[in-house]
Design a protein around this motif. Structure first.
Motif, PDB file in Angstrom:
ATOM      1  N   LYS A  11       0.817  -1.213   0.000  1.00  0.00           N
ATOM      2  CA  LYS A  11       0.000   0.000   0.000  1.00  0.00           C
ATOM      3  C   LYS A  11       0.850   1.262   0.000  1.00  0.00           C
ATOM      4  O   LYS A  11       0.333   2.360  -0.103  1.00  0.00           O
ATOM      5  N   GLY A  12       2.164   1.113   0.103  1.00  0.00           N
ATOM      6  CA  GLY A  12       3.042   2.266   0.084  1.00  0.00           C
ATOM      7  C   GLY A  12       3.077   2.984   1.420  1.00  0.00           C
ATOM      8  O   GLY A  12       2.556   2.510   2.426  1.00  0.00           O
ATOM      9  N   ILE A  13       3.692   4.156   1.396  1.00  0.00           N
ATOM     10  CA  ILE A  13       3.868   4.957   2.606  1.00  0.00           C
ATOM     11  C   ILE A  13       3.267   6.324   2.344  1.00  0.00           C
ATOM     12  O   ILE A  13       3.645   7.013   1.398  1.00  0.00           O
ATOM     13  N   GLY A  14       2.323   6.701   3.185  1.00  0.00           N
ATOM     14  CA  GLY A  14       1.676   7.989   3.013  1.00  0.00           C
ATOM     15  C   GLY A  14       0.306   7.999   3.654  1.00  0.00           C
ATOM     16  O   GLY A  14      -0.042   7.106   4.426  1.00  0.00           O
ATOM     17  N   PRO A  15      -0.497   8.971   3.301  1.00  0.00           N
ATOM     18  CA  PRO A  15      -1.781   9.165   3.984  1.00  0.00           C
ATOM     19  C   PRO A  15      -2.883   8.189   3.571  1.00  0.00           C
ATOM     20  O   PRO A  15      -3.902   8.097   4.252  1.00  0.00           O
ATOM     21  N   VAL A  45      10.225   6.872  -2.249  1.00  0.00           N
ATOM     22  CA  VAL A  45      11.492   6.389  -2.810  1.00  0.00           C
ATOM     23  C   VAL A  45      12.554   6.188  -1.732  1.00  0.00           C
ATOM     24  O   VAL A  45      13.504   5.454  -1.946  1.00  0.00           O
ATOM     25  N   GLU A  46      12.375   6.807  -0.585  1.00  0.00           N
ATOM     26  CA  GLU A  46      13.312   6.603   0.520  1.00  0.00           C
ATOM     27  C   GLU A  46      13.029   5.304   1.271  1.00  0.00           C
ATOM     28  O   GLU A  46      13.955   4.624   1.697  1.00  0.00           O
ATOM     29  N   LYS A  47      11.731   4.949   1.440  1.00  0.00           N
ATOM     30  CA  LYS A  47      11.372   3.883   2.362  1.00  0.00           C
ATOM     31  C   LYS A  47      10.631   2.694   1.756  1.00  0.00           C
ATOM     32  O   LYS A  47      10.492   1.671   2.403  1.00  0.00           O
ATOM     33  N   ASN A  48      10.131   2.808   0.539  1.00  0.00           N
ATOM     34  CA  ASN A  48       9.336   1.741  -0.059  1.00  0.00           C
ATOM     35  C   ASN A  48      10.170   0.971  -1.082  1.00  0.00           C
ATOM     36  O   ASN A  48      10.711   1.574  -2.019  1.00  0.00           O
ATOM     37  N   ASN A  92       3.117  11.421  -2.030  1.00  0.00           N
ATOM     38  CA  ASN A  92       4.248  11.342  -1.121  1.00  0.00           C
ATOM     39  C   ASN A  92       5.476  10.728  -1.801  1.00  0.00           C
ATOM     40  O   ASN A  92       6.059   9.777  -1.296  1.00  0.00           O
ATOM     41  N   PRO A  93       5.876  11.243  -2.962  1.00  0.00           N
ATOM     42  CA  PRO A  93       6.924  10.564  -3.724  1.00  0.00           C
ATOM     43  C   PRO A  93       8.295  10.516  -3.042  1.00  0.00           C
ATOM     44  O   PRO A  93       8.999   9.520  -3.162  1.00  0.00           O
ATOM     45  N   GLN A  94       8.681  11.551  -2.326  1.00  0.00           N
ATOM     46  CA  GLN A  94      10.011  11.552  -1.714  1.00  0.00           C
ATOM     47  C   GLN A  94      10.141  10.462  -0.655  1.00  0.00           C
ATOM     48  O   GLN A  94      11.105   9.696  -0.655  1.00  0.00           O
ATOM     49  N   GLU A  95       9.171  10.381   0.247  1.00  0.00           N
ATOM     50  CA  GLU A  95       9.245   9.355   1.285  1.00  0.00           C
ATOM     51  C   GLU A  95       9.096   7.959   0.694  1.00  0.00           C
ATOM     52  O   GLU A  95       9.719   7.008   1.165  1.00  0.00           O
ATOM     53  N   LEU A 134      11.814   1.053  -8.757  1.00  0.00           N
ATOM     54  CA  LEU A 134      11.415   1.838  -9.921  1.00  0.00           C
ATOM     55  C   LEU A 134      12.353   3.020 -10.137  1.00  0.00           C
ATOM     56  O   LEU A 134      12.674   3.363 -11.272  1.00  0.00           O
ATOM     57  N   LEU A 135      12.801   3.636  -9.044  1.00  0.00           N
ATOM     58  CA  LEU A 135      13.748   4.744  -9.153  1.00  0.00           C
ATOM     59  C   LEU A 135      15.018   4.285  -9.864  1.00  0.00           C
ATOM     60  O   LEU A 135      15.500   4.943 -10.784  1.00  0.00           O
ATOM     61  N   GLU A 136      15.523   3.132  -9.474  1.00  0.00           N
ATOM     62  CA  GLU A 136      16.715   2.583 -10.131  1.00  0.00           C
ATOM     63  C   GLU A 136      16.437   2.255 -11.597  1.00  0.00           C
ATOM     64  O   GLU A 136      17.250   2.540 -12.465  1.00  0.00           O
ATOM     65  N   GLU A 137      15.285   1.645 -11.850  1.00  0.00           N
ATOM     66  CA  GLU A 137      14.930   1.249 -13.214  1.00  0.00           C
ATOM     67  C   GLU A 137      14.828   2.453 -14.154  1.00  0.00           C
ATOM     68  O   GLU A 137      15.159   2.373 -15.326  1.00  0.00           O
ATOM     69  N   PHE A 138      14.389   3.594 -13.611  1.00  0.00           N
ATOM     70  CA  PHE A 138      14.197   4.788 -14.425  1.00  0.00           C
ATOM     71  C   PHE A 138      15.299   5.825 -14.154  1.00  0.00           C
ATOM     72  O   PHE A 138      15.034   7.015 -13.984  1.00  0.00           O
ATOM     73  N   ASN A 139      16.531   5.319 -14.119  1.00  0.00           N
ATOM     74  CA  ASN A 139      17.744   6.152 -14.107  1.00  0.00           C
ATOM     75  C   ASN A 139      17.827   7.137 -12.952  1.00  0.00           C
ATOM     76  O   ASN A 139      18.359   8.240 -13.096  1.00  0.00           O
TER      77      ASN A 139
END
Length: 160
Positions: A54-58, A122-125, A117-120, A131-136
């Protein structure tokens, strides 16, 4: 002539065996988009279903109506065109992943949390990191959308 017949029998058996092995392997494999193997600190390998993430966020829960809310989807399409289309395309990977079929790859909660909540994320999920690695290593920009706006974009994704 006997040698040719024997060779044909051997090749036929080999073909049958190789076909039956590939069938049994594909029955047990899970699509790459919906699950992956993650190595734990103890050295175990564990399967993770992306749809359970479910990811991290509200956003903890998203419940869809049986039918698509056309008004909400139209508003989401407009927002997507204004805020997301510079990096995301519908049918092809671009700076970010393609959006068509995203609801078959990710849970609705994960998608909304990634929008909000994109920053948190990519830091914690783990999925977002992957996906961050996959997309350079191009991080998704926080566009400052409200939960209502993110929900409209999600409703638009239902139409893709």
């Amino acid at each position: 002539m006997k040698k040719i017949i024997h060779l044909l029998i051997i090749f036929s058996l080999a073909a049958i065996i190789s076909c039956s092995e590939s069938t049994t392997n594909s029955d047990t494999e899970t699509p790459e988009e919906t699950s992956t193997e993650v190595t734990k600190a103890e050295g175990r390998i564990e399967k993770i279903n992306f749809m359970d993430d479910k990811g991290i966020g509200p956003i903890n829960s998203v419940i869809f109506d049986e039918t698509i809310n056309e008004e909400m989807a139209k508003a989401g399409e407009v927002l997507y065109g204004q805020m997301c289309s510079a990096c995301h395309k519908i049918d092809v990977n671009f700076i970010g992943p393609a959006q068509k079929g995203v609801l078959e790859r990710r849970s609705p909660e994960w998608i909304m949390n990634m929008i909000l909540n994109p920053q948190e994320m990519v830091e914690k999920n783990a999925t977002a990191k992957s996906l961050l690695e996959e997309f350079n290593n191009v991080e998704m920009t926080d566009m400052g959308l409200t939960e209502e706006q993110a929900r409209s974009v999600l409703e638009y994704f239902r139409t893709l």
